[in-house]
Design an enzyme around this catalytic site. Structure first.
Site, mmCIF file in Angstrom:
data_model
loop_
_atom_site.group_PDB
_atom_site.id
_atom_site.type_symbol
_atom_site.label_atom_id
_atom_site.label_comp_id
_atom_site.label_asym_id
_atom_site.label_seq_id
_atom_site.Cartn_x
_atom_site.Cartn_y
_atom_site.Cartn_z
ATOM 1 N N HIS A 1 1.759 -5.104 -11.365
ATOM 2 C CA HIS A 1 1.989 -4.987 -9.933
ATOM 3 C C HIS A 1 0.766 -5.487 -9.171
ATOM 4 O O HIS A 1 -0.363 -5.134 -9.501
ATOM 5 C CB HIS A 1 2.291 -3.542 -9.547
ATOM 6 C CG HIS A 1 2.876 -3.410 -8.184
ATOM 7 N ND1 HIS A 1 4.122 -3.890 -7.864
ATOM 8 C CD2 HIS A 1 2.378 -2.878 -7.033
ATOM 9 C CE1 HIS A 1 4.380 -3.649 -6.585
ATOM 10 N NE2 HIS A 1 3.324 -3.040 -6.056
ATOM 11 N N ASP B 1 5.732 -5.465 -14.317
ATOM 12 C CA ASP B 1 5.719 -4.588 -13.147
ATOM 13 C C ASP B 1 6.758 -3.484 -13.321
ATOM 14 O O ASP B 1 7.912 -3.775 -13.637
ATOM 15 C CB ASP B 1 6.035 -5.426 -11.899
ATOM 16 C CG ASP B 1 5.994 -4.631 -10.606
ATOM 17 O OD1 ASP B 1 5.670 -3.432 -10.649
ATOM 18 O OD2 ASP B 1 6.289 -5.213 -9.554
ATOM 19 N N GLY C 1 0.815 -1.217 0.000
ATOM 20 C CA GLY C 1 0.000 0.000 0.000
ATOM 21 C C GLY C 1 0.842 1.257 0.000
ATOM 22 O O GLY C 1 0.389 2.313 0.444
ATOM 23 N N GLY C 2 2.086 1.132 -0.496
ATOM 24 C CA GLY C 2 2.939 2.311 -0.604
ATOM 25 C C GLY C 2 3.279 2.952 0.725
ATOM 26 O O GLY C 2 3.569 4.147 0.766
ATOM 27 N N SER D 1 5.057 -5.687 -1.974
ATOM 28 C CA SER D 1 5.286 -4.302 -2.379
ATOM 29 C C SER D 1 5.976 -3.514 -1.272
ATOM 30 O O SER D 1 7.093 -3.832 -0.886
ATOM 31 C CB SER D 1 3.968 -3.662 -2.809
ATOM 32 O OG SER D 1 4.189 -2.412 -3.449
ATOM 33 N N ALA D 2 5.303 -2.506 -0.701
ATOM 34 C CA ALA D 2 5.899 -1.790 0.429
ATOM 35 C C ALA D 2 6.199 -2.758 1.567
ATOM 36 O O ALA D 2 7.178 -2.607 2.297
ATOM 37 C CB ALA D 2 4.963 -0.683 0.904
#
Length: 395
Positions: free
Chosen positions: A371, A341, A158-159, A235-236
């Site tokens: 992604h 991605d 979620g960045g 991701s994050a």
């Protein structure tokens, strides 16, 4: 005319209308750019007075670190509203963000047996001062089985600024992970940026590891196999797991009896000052446009830091020198990615660095995709689970 159609025809008609609207939006997204005049300048990055457009600006220049006594509020930047709109957030004058709740639904935990689900779950508070917590997932088939289960500590993406373990995407992934691999999954809710910038998330996830090793929770104590634990992040979350790994190198004894076997980094989020080829191709990426990724880093990194910071770029700082110690501990590291991605170039470089430093690094790189494909596409998800299950059998 619509009233005369049957239900199936109505749905078909509505779907065609939606496709038409999306096509029109995409056309304008591809063929128009902000002009310099239409992009207002503010002295505060987080003031959103009005929205002029929903389109991203041209490839932005990377931000560079400011002086130590600078903050993100005392220098002028050109404001682009697109990434805020894309993420469904609103910037506030105090540097925080408002997440538009209608775009972020949640799923409640349930420890009641449900034949529509293969796992049960419950939430446990970690630190009330920080409002951190975990959601634990237990396969239903293991409820009355005395066998101890491998432990997977999962960190959501979620960045660094969005979502939590109750978000449908991550709840469903962890529920499937628990049932398909027959493991105990502990999904961590860490403090989000920009209200709590990095390294707050790293600290929270490491604190969750210490909580697991204490074994005070009933499910963890009863079902968890403390000798078989892996950390997994998307991701994050992959970035967080990587940095927690570096921290754990200095606290191996403090984590006992919890024994870490390895780490799985699913499309880990990393960056750097110089653009990569895959990043340059992602200006209009439907999942993570370039300016959206830049905004996330701007909100997550310490105030005044740019993408030349070691939290963003794993090839700099003291991290690379610590990697040589990983092999001695018997830890393996898996890097997962796909060439659709925008982050793939960074992921490949990370894998190559790990190998060069002597780490038992493994990779699962596939063609195509996008992604978050491993959380959305059932085929890709299953392929990932089969790969991890094989690793567990090798432990």
């Amino acid at each position: 005319m619509i009233l005369q159609l049957n239900t199936e025809s109505k749905l078909t008609f509505i779907t065609l209308i939606l496709i038409f609207l999306v096509t029109i939006q995409f056309y304008f997204h591809e063929n128009h750019q902000f002009s310099e005049k239409s992009s207002p300048t503010f002295t505060n990055d987080f003031h959103v007075h009005h929205i002029n457009s929903t389109q991203p600006s041209k490839i932005p220049k990377k931000s560079s670190p400011t002086k130590k006594n600078d903050t993100n509020f005392n220098h002028i930047k050109s404001f682009d509203p697109f990434p805020y709109q894309f993420l469904h957030i609103v910037g506030n004058p105090d540097g925080t963000i408002t997440r538009l709740q209608e775009f972020f639904p949640t799923i409640p935990a349930s420890n009641n047996i449900d034949f529509n689900s293969y796992s049960i779950s419950k939430d446990v508070l970690l630190d009330p001062r920080k409002n951190t917590w975990v959601r634990i997932f237990l396969p239903q088939k293991s409820i009355n089985n005395p066998k101890k289960l491998p432990i997977v500590v999962f960190v959501h993406g979620g960045g660094f600024i969005l979502y939590n373990p109750a978000s449908p995407l991550f709840h469903n992934f962890c529920s499937e992970l628990a049932s398909q691999l027959d493991v105990l999954v502990i999904s961590v809710e860490y403090r989000l940026a920009p209200e709590n910038r990095l390294p707050a998330a790293y600290e929270d996830v490491f604190e969750a590891l210490l909580w697991v090793k204490d074994g005070k929770n009933e499910w963890v104590k009863k079902y968890g196999n403390f000798s078989r634990c892996i950390l997994m992040g998307h991701s994050a979350g992959g970035n967080i797991v990587y940095n927690v790994m570096l921290t754990a190198l200095d606290y191996v004894n403090d984590l006992r009896p919890l024994t870490i076997a390895g780490f799985v980094l699913i499309q880990p989020a990393f960056g750097g000052i110089k653009r990569t080829g895959s990043e340059l191709r992602s200006v209009y990426d439907p999942m993570t446009p370039l300016v959206v990724g830049d905004l996330m880093w701007d909100l997550a990194l310490p105030v005044g830091a740019g993408q030349g910071h070691e939290f963003c770029d794993p090839t700099i700082g003291g991290g690379p020198e610590k990697l040589g110690r990983i092999r001695k501990l018997g830890w393996w590291v898996v890097v997962v990615g796909c060439d659709g991605d925008p982050l793939i170039d960074r992921e490949v470089r990370l894998f190559e660095m790990l190998k060069k430093k002597g780490v038992m690094a493994k990779s699962l790189f596939t063609k195509g995709g996008y992604h978050s494909v491993h959380l959305i596409d059932p085929v890709q998800m299953r392929q990932l689970f089969v790969y991890i299950e094989k690793l567990f059998k090798e432990l």
